[in-house]
Scaffold this active site. Structure first.
Site, PDB file in Angstrom:
ATOM      1  N   ASP A 195      -3.734   1.688   2.213  1.00 28.77           N
ATOM      2  CA  ASP A 195      -3.449   2.424   0.984  1.00 28.77           C
ATOM      3  C   ASP A 195      -2.376   3.475   1.241  1.00 28.77           C
ATOM      4  O   ASP A 195      -1.421   3.626   0.469  1.00 28.77           O
ATOM      5  CB  ASP A 195      -4.742   3.083   0.492  1.00 28.77           C
ATOM      6  CG  ASP A 195      -4.656   3.545  -0.949  1.00 28.77           C
ATOM      7  OD1 ASP A 195      -3.832   3.023  -1.715  1.00 28.77           O
ATOM      8  OD2 ASP A 195      -5.436   4.444  -1.322  1.00 28.77           O
ATOM      9  N   HIS A 199       1.185  -0.695  -5.704  1.00 31.22           N
ATOM     10  CA  HIS A 199      -0.093  -0.583  -6.414  1.00 31.22           C
ATOM     11  C   HIS A 199      -0.152  -1.485  -7.645  1.00 31.22           C
ATOM     12  O   HIS A 199      -1.224  -1.961  -8.019  1.00 31.22           O
ATOM     13  CB  HIS A 199      -0.377   0.873  -6.781  1.00 31.22           C
ATOM     14  CG  HIS A 199      -1.059   1.636  -5.695  1.00 31.22           C
ATOM     15  ND1 HIS A 199      -0.369   2.145  -4.612  1.00 31.22           N
ATOM     16  CD2 HIS A 199      -2.364   1.932  -5.485  1.00 31.22           C
ATOM     17  CE1 HIS A 199      -1.226   2.754  -3.798  1.00 31.22           C
ATOM     18  NE2 HIS A 199      -2.446   2.631  -4.305  1.00 31.22           N
ATOM     19  N   HIS A 221      -1.174  -4.759  -6.315  1.00 32.63           N
ATOM     20  CA  HIS A 221      -2.625  -4.716  -6.088  1.00 32.63           C
ATOM     21  C   HIS A 221      -3.377  -4.972  -7.391  1.00 32.63           C
ATOM     22  O   HIS A 221      -4.312  -5.775  -7.445  1.00 32.63           O
ATOM     23  CB  HIS A 221      -3.046  -3.356  -5.531  1.00 32.63           C
ATOM     24  CG  HIS A 221      -4.512  -3.078  -5.716  1.00 32.63           C
ATOM     25  ND1 HIS A 221      -5.033  -2.531  -6.878  1.00 32.63           N
ATOM     26  CD2 HIS A 221      -5.577  -3.311  -4.911  1.00 32.63           C
ATOM     27  CE1 HIS A 221      -6.348  -2.441  -6.771  1.00 32.63           C
ATOM     28  NE2 HIS A 221      -6.701  -2.904  -5.593  1.00 32.63           N
ATOM     29  N   HIS A 259      -9.445  -2.188  -1.499  1.00 30.06           N
ATOM     30  CA  HIS A 259      -8.252  -1.734  -2.220  1.00 30.06           C
ATOM     31  C   HIS A 259      -7.055  -1.606  -1.278  1.00 30.06           C
ATOM     32  O   HIS A 259      -5.975  -2.149  -1.538  1.00 30.06           O
ATOM     33  CB  HIS A 259      -8.569  -0.384  -2.884  1.00 30.06           C
ATOM     34  CG  HIS A 259      -7.391   0.324  -3.461  1.00 30.06           C
ATOM     35  ND1 HIS A 259      -6.945   0.125  -4.749  1.00 30.06           N
ATOM     36  CD2 HIS A 259      -6.560   1.268  -2.927  1.00 30.06           C
ATOM     37  CE1 HIS A 259      -5.900   0.891  -4.985  1.00 30.06           C
ATOM     38  NE2 HIS A 259      -5.642   1.592  -3.893  1.00 30.06           N
TER      39      HIS A 259
END
Length: 366
Positions: free
Chosen positions: A171, A254, A257, A271
């Protein structure tokens, strides 16, 4: 041109600091609703209860249902009001912490965040990621302020599976590249301004710490010990990544994602693991240099982050699946549109397939 930087009111990190939680929380309220998963609560409950008793604070504990969805948030808001809590405490991982922040927002109460893993940058942010009941990304809840307290006990963090720390590195890996993209595009950040030089510097520091200390930290956590490298990486995963993404902005990594959340076979992945692959996709999308891409591939390889579609659960690759991901990543309002050039689903589809090819070649050459 307005520049805005935001951060938690107080950040406390170190081995054993959970014993100080009562002393810290009494600055915020006198009776806390504590929510967290069963495992997370079990890891800190005894020390937490003693610290609260020593400081003459009230305490109500609620088990987190497992999904940061509106139904769970509403349930816990009712509990906070029923129990007359005047402060919310979230204990655990990203979804529990995001839920605590949302509950505090709707209940109009201060919030303290106690991560028991360093798997995301959720602890420090003024943001909750809302999913539907089935775990599919739904929306971002932008909060008016960051947590009042973030307390990170690294002795607790190292008891968690090492995969969680590595997911946090995944992340955090996106932080600098997304911040850089937003700066080049003059894109706004989450609090509604432009990035400050300080926020950009912290985003870069986050990346530099990961590259320098990430592998060392992983090895230490595998042995269950706190070292200087662990302290640095936990700070990078939690504080630096949190400030970096929030005050500098999100971009393609992101959004990619979020695109992958539409594929059920990726739901077992963390995540940060999917964000790591999304970072590789962003580098391809931006036509970054071979040197930059290779540095990211080498880092991911050393710490164990995914660099192929198969490694995030997409073992049966079809055009239909990847096209669906690409379209979702490019939905109106998605952060991919913070890139310094127009982005289309066709471009994202190509970048995903090319990133998978680069990752596959890297894996084959190891």
């Amino acid at each position: 041109m307005k520049r805005v930087m935001i951060s938690p009111n107080r950040y406390v990190q170190g081995a054993g600091v959970i014993s100080e939680i009562g002393n810290q929380v009494k600055l915020l309220g006198s009776k806390a609703l504590v929510l967290g998963g069963k495992t997370a609560l079990a890891n800190v409950r005894t020390v937490l209860e003693k610290s609260f008793a020593d400081n003459k604070l009230g305490l109500v504990i609620e088990n987190f249902g497992g999904e940061c969805c509106q139904k769970e948030i509403d349930r816990l808001v009712v509990s906070a009001k029923t129990n007359q809590a005047d402060v919310i405490i979230g204990v655990g991982g990203g979804k529990a912490l995001d839920t605590a922040k949302a509950v505090a927002y709707y209940a109009k109460l201060p919030v303290a965040i106690v991560p028991t893993i360093a798997a995301t940058d959720a602890p420090c942010s003024a943001l909750s990621v809302i999913y539907n009941d089935n775990g599919v990304f739904e929306s971002y809840l932008l909060l008016p302020k960051n947590p009042d307290l973030v307390l990170v006990d690294t002795a607790v963090i190292v008891k968690a599976p090492v995969r969680l720390l590595v997911a946090g590195m995944g992340d955090a890996l996106a932080t600098w590249f997304e911040a850089d993209a937003c700066a080049k595009a003059f894109a706004g950040n989450l609090p509604g301004g432009m990035s400050t030089a300080a926020a950009l510097s912290l985003a870069r520091l986050c990346y530099d710490i990961l590259i320098e200390y990430g592998h060392q930290a992983k090895l230490a956590v595998e042995k269950g010990v706190v070292t200087g490298a662990v302290e640095k990486v936990v700070e990078a995963n939690t504080l630096l990544s949190g400030i970096g993404f929030e005050s500098s902005g999100l971009a393609a990594a992101h959004a990619v994602h979020n695109g992958f959340t539409v594929l059920e076979e990726t739901h077992h992945m963390y995540h940060g693991e999917k964000v790591a692959f999304g970072t590789l996709v962003q580098l391809v999308l931006e036509n970054r240099s071979t040197g930059e891409i290779n540095e990211v591939l080498e880092f991911c390889g050393k710490v164990g982050l995914p660099v192929t579609l198969a490694e995030i659960g997409v073992s049966q690759i079809t055009e239909e699946k990847i096209w669906k991901v690409a379209q979702t990543a490019c939905a109106p309002g998605e952060t991919i549109h913070n890139e310094p050039f127009p982005v289309s689903p066709e471009m994202v589809y190509a970048a995903i397939m090319a990133a998978d090819a680069l990752g596959s070649v890297y894996k084959a050459g190891k």
